[in-house]
Design a protein around this motif. Structure first.
Motif, mmCIF file in Angstrom:
data_model
loop_
_atom_site.group_PDB
_atom_site.id
_atom_site.type_symbol
_atom_site.label_atom_id
_atom_site.label_comp_id
_atom_site.label_asym_id
_atom_site.label_seq_id
_atom_site.Cartn_x
_atom_site.Cartn_y
_atom_site.Cartn_z
ATOM 1 N N THR A 157 0.851 -1.185 0.000
ATOM 2 C CA THR A 157 0.000 0.000 0.000
ATOM 3 C C THR A 157 0.882 1.230 0.000
ATOM 4 O O THR A 157 1.929 1.270 0.644
ATOM 5 N N THR A 158 0.447 2.240 -0.744
ATOM 6 C CA THR A 158 1.225 3.475 -0.835
ATOM 7 C C THR A 158 0.773 4.499 0.190
ATOM 8 O O THR A 158 1.369 5.558 0.303
ATOM 9 N N GLY A 159 -0.304 4.201 0.889
ATOM 10 C CA GLY A 159 -0.820 5.151 1.861
ATOM 11 C C GLY A 159 -1.925 6.016 1.285
ATOM 12 O O GLY A 159 -2.621 6.719 1.989
ATOM 13 N N GLU A 160 -2.088 6.004 -0.039
ATOM 14 C CA GLU A 160 -3.137 6.789 -0.684
ATOM 15 C C GLU A 160 -4.294 5.863 -1.024
ATOM 16 O O GLU A 160 -4.107 4.825 -1.630
ATOM 17 N N ASP A 161 -5.505 6.287 -0.632
ATOM 18 C CA ASP A 161 -6.688 5.521 -0.987
ATOM 19 C C ASP A 161 -7.120 5.883 -2.395
ATOM 20 O O ASP A 161 -6.886 6.998 -2.869
ATOM 21 N N SER A 178 -9.454 7.149 -5.275
ATOM 22 C CA SER A 178 -10.428 8.264 -5.223
ATOM 23 C C SER A 178 -11.861 7.752 -5.092
ATOM 24 O O SER A 178 -12.676 8.375 -4.415
ATOM 25 N N VAL A 233 -12.560 7.066 -1.421
ATOM 26 C CA VAL A 233 -12.723 8.299 -0.648
ATOM 27 C C VAL A 233 -14.095 8.912 -0.917
ATOM 28 O O VAL A 233 -14.803 9.323 0.014
#
Length: 105
Positions: free
Chosen positions: A80-84, A86, A89
């Motif tokens: 995981t890159t830490g970004e969800d 879009s 979200v």
């Protein structure tokens, strides 16, 4: 001469190595195998093979197929890159707004 003995417990089952016998010829080897390995456990059939006739292939000589990588089935296999995403979200925001509106009504 050494003879390797393989025993099959049930019809259709695998033959598994159960030991060896020392005998001068095939007939004696079969008799010894029946006495030593066939009478103690349930036995359907016995294979008696001269040790010299058994060939071996190891992984140094041949690249075996191995197992298929199925790590994609486990969530821990993904980095995981830490970004969800879009879409995730937006969906979470929509659900939070819907809960607020339900609470106000």
């Amino acid at each position: 001469m050494i003879w390797e003995v393989f025993r099959q417990e049930k019809t259709g089952g695998y033959h598994t190595h159960c030991g060896n016998v020392h005998a001068p010829d095939r007939e004696m080897a079969q008799q010894y195998a029946a006495i030593q390995h066939g009478r103690r456990k349930p036995t359907n059939s016995i294979w008696v093979v001269p040790r010299d006739e058994i060939g071996e292939i190891n992984d140094d000589e041949v690249a075996f197929g191995g197992t298929t990588d199925r790590s994609y089935r486990w969530a821990t296999a993904y980095n995981t890159t830490g970004e969800d995403a879009s879409e995730v979200v937006e969906s979470e925001d929509e659900q939070a707004d819907a809960e607020k509106r339900r609470g106000e009504a």
